[in-house]
Enzyme design. Structure first.
Site, PDB file in Angstrom:
ATOM      1  N   GLY A  42      -1.778  86.259  38.966  1.00 47.09           N
ATOM      2  CA  GLY A  42      -0.901  86.302  40.142  1.00 47.09           C
ATOM      3  C   GLY A  42       0.583  86.197  39.875  1.00 47.09           C
ATOM      4  O   GLY A  42       1.390  86.676  40.669  1.00 47.09           O
ATOM      5  N   ASP A 101      -1.933  75.712  46.070  1.00 47.44           N
ATOM      6  CA  ASP A 101      -2.651  75.583  47.334  1.00 47.44           C
ATOM      7  C   ASP A 101      -3.244  74.164  47.385  1.00 47.44           C
ATOM      8  O   ASP A 101      -2.546  73.216  47.726  1.00 47.44           O
ATOM      9  CB  ASP A 101      -3.709  76.690  47.354  1.00 47.44           C
ATOM     10  CG  ASP A 101      -4.504  76.769  48.630  1.00 47.44           C
ATOM     11  OD1 ASP A 101      -4.057  76.222  49.639  1.00 47.44           O
ATOM     12  OD2 ASP A 101      -5.586  77.399  48.635  1.00 47.44           O
ATOM     13  N   PHE A 150      -3.693  82.743  54.208  1.00 49.80           N
ATOM     14  CA  PHE A 150      -3.923  83.482  52.976  1.00 49.80           C
ATOM     15  C   PHE A 150      -2.884  84.594  52.869  1.00 49.80           C
ATOM     16  O   PHE A 150      -2.717  85.386  53.785  1.00 49.80           O
ATOM     17  CB  PHE A 150      -5.341  84.073  52.956  1.00 49.80           C
ATOM     18  CG  PHE A 150      -5.720  84.579  51.595  1.00 49.80           C
ATOM     19  CD1 PHE A 150      -6.162  83.685  50.618  1.00 49.80           C
ATOM     20  CD2 PHE A 150      -5.611  85.917  51.271  1.00 49.80           C
ATOM     21  CE1 PHE A 150      -6.488  84.142  49.344  1.00 49.80           C
ATOM     22  CE2 PHE A 150      -5.937  86.372  49.999  1.00 49.80           C
ATOM     23  CZ  PHE A 150      -6.379  85.478  49.048  1.00 49.80           C
ATOM     24  N   VAL A 151      -2.181  84.628  51.748  1.00 48.01           N
ATOM     25  CA  VAL A 151      -1.101  85.599  51.594  1.00 48.01           C
ATOM     26  C   VAL A 151      -1.366  86.548  50.427  1.00 48.01           C
ATOM     27  O   VAL A 151      -2.082  86.203  49.479  1.00 48.01           O
ATOM     28  CB  VAL A 151       0.271  84.911  51.400  1.00 48.01           C
ATOM     29  CG1 VAL A 151       0.686  84.165  52.662  1.00 48.01           C
ATOM     30  CG2 VAL A 151       0.258  83.962  50.206  1.00 48.01           C
ATOM     31  N   ASP A 157      -3.085  88.816  45.138  1.00 44.17           N
ATOM     32  CA  ASP A 157      -4.077  89.830  45.499  1.00 44.17           C
ATOM     33  C   ASP A 157      -5.073  89.313  46.532  1.00 44.17           C
ATOM     34  O   ASP A 157      -5.196  88.116  46.775  1.00 44.17           O
ATOM     35  CB  ASP A 157      -4.882  90.239  44.265  1.00 44.17           C
ATOM     36  CG  ASP A 157      -5.891  89.157  43.851  1.00 44.17           C
ATOM     37  OD1 ASP A 157      -5.468  87.984  43.708  1.00 44.17           O
ATOM     38  OD2 ASP A 157      -7.086  89.469  43.713  1.00 44.17           O
TER      39      ASP A 157
HETATM   40  P1  5GP Z   1      -5.345  75.873  44.119  1.00 42.24           P
HETATM   41  O1  5GP Z   1      -6.168  75.481  42.923  1.00 42.24           O
HETATM   42  O2  5GP Z   1      -3.972  75.290  44.130  1.00 42.24           O
HETATM   43  O3  5GP Z   1      -6.091  75.632  45.402  1.00 42.24           O
HETATM   44  O4  5GP Z   1      -5.216  77.434  44.092  1.00 42.24           O
HETATM   45  C1  5GP Z   1      -4.454  78.097  43.193  1.00 42.24           C
HETATM   46  C2  5GP Z   1      -4.894  79.526  43.054  1.00 42.24           C
HETATM   47  O5  5GP Z   1      -5.645  79.997  44.193  1.00 42.24           O
HETATM   48  C3  5GP Z   1      -3.669  80.401  42.966  1.00 42.24           C
HETATM   49  O6  5GP Z   1      -3.207  80.500  41.645  1.00 42.24           O
HETATM   50  C4  5GP Z   1      -4.197  81.706  43.530  1.00 42.24           C
HETATM   51  O7  5GP Z   1      -4.836  82.425  42.516  1.00 42.24           O
HETATM   52  C5  5GP Z   1      -5.232  81.285  44.553  1.00 42.24           C
HETATM   53  N1  5GP Z   1      -4.667  81.245  45.912  1.00 42.24           N
HETATM   54  C6  5GP Z   1      -4.440  80.153  46.667  1.00 42.24           C
HETATM   55  N2  5GP Z   1      -3.932  80.486  47.868  1.00 42.24           N
HETATM   56  C7  5GP Z   1      -3.796  81.831  47.844  1.00 42.24           C
HETATM   57  C8  5GP Z   1      -3.296  82.784  48.792  1.00 42.24           C
HETATM   58  O8  5GP Z   1      -2.860  82.471  49.914  1.00 42.24           O
HETATM   59  N3  5GP Z   1      -3.318  84.085  48.409  1.00 42.24           N
HETATM   60  C9  5GP Z   1      -3.797  84.489  47.197  1.00 42.24           C
HETATM   61  N4  5GP Z   1      -3.771  85.796  46.937  1.00 42.24           N
HETATM   62  N5  5GP Z   1      -4.271  83.627  46.286  1.00 42.24           N
HETATM   63  C10 5GP Z   1      -4.263  82.307  46.603  1.00 42.24           C
END
Ligand code: 5GP
Length: 182
Positions: A42, A101, A150-151, A157
């Site tokens: 990403g 996130d 979700f973005v 992606d």
């Molecule tokens: P976390 O472990 O902090 O919950 O999530 C991190 C990973 O989840 C990010 O590096 C990304 O790959 C994915 N992710 C979290 N939120 C989003 C979102 O809104 N859009 C996208 N495309 N990926 C997300």
């Protein structure tokens, strides 16, 4: 899916903020040569723009990570799919992420990287969803705090699509694909 995107952050706003982040990093690391660690997949679009806004010598390396679990939800089970190319002991590491996130992915990465004994270890994330945090993470550079949606776009992606969009857009829940049971 409609191409009438709900733009959350325009291309111009992204470029402006990335320039500010690059200036801050250049100031904070003056006299040193940080190793920017881009998290695949990403963060590569963000990293590519960020390095061109940094005015001090830097080096770049990459780590590939993938999380297990449903497509739009992190479970904190992280797998390293490709590792750094060299040891990083004694170096100034700046992890460059697309989005934090729940924080579970970056928490895992921080623990993994600090075990390699870098001199310093900091985080730069383009996007942050503070309302979704499940583990406290010290974020050193944040591009934008965004709501819990979700973005996609600018490297992010959905099912490997939409990384090429020059802006950040929200993906409505109705656009997320569902599978019939059985
Ligand atoms: P976390 O472990 O902090 O919950 O999530 C991190 C990973 O989840 C990010 O590096 C990304 O790959 C994915 N992710 C979290 N939120 C989003 C979102 O809104 N859009 C996208 N495309 N990926 C997300």
């Amino acid at each position: 899916m409609s191409n009438e995107w709900e733009v959350l952050i325009s291309a111009e706003a992204l470029q402006r903020r990335v320039r500010e982040l690059g200036e801050a990093i250049s100031r904070d690391y003056a006299g040193r040569e940080p190793l920017l660690v881009g998290i695949l997949r990403g963060a590569w679009v963000f990293l590519a723009d960020l390095v061109r806004c940094i005015s001090i010598p830097i080096r770049c390396d990459f780590m590939g990570v993938s999380s297990y679990g449903p497509q739009t939800e992190s479970q904190g089970l992280v797998r390293i799919t490709s590792d750094l190319s060299e040891p990083v002991t004694g170096q100034d590491l700046l992890v460059v992420e697309d989005i934090v996130d729940t924080g579970l992915t970056i928490d895992y990465l921080l623990r993994n990287l600090s075990a390699r004994r870098p001199r310093t270890l900091k985080i730069c994330t383009l996007l942050n969803k503070p309302d979704r945090r499940r583990v406290e993470i010290p974020l050193d550079y944040v591009g934008f705090n965004i709501p819990s949606c979700f973005v996609i776009g600018y490297g992010l992606d959905y099912n490997q699509h939409h990384r090429e969009l020059p802006f950040i857009a929200t993906l409505p829940p109705s656009a997320l694909s569902v599978s019939p049971p059985g």
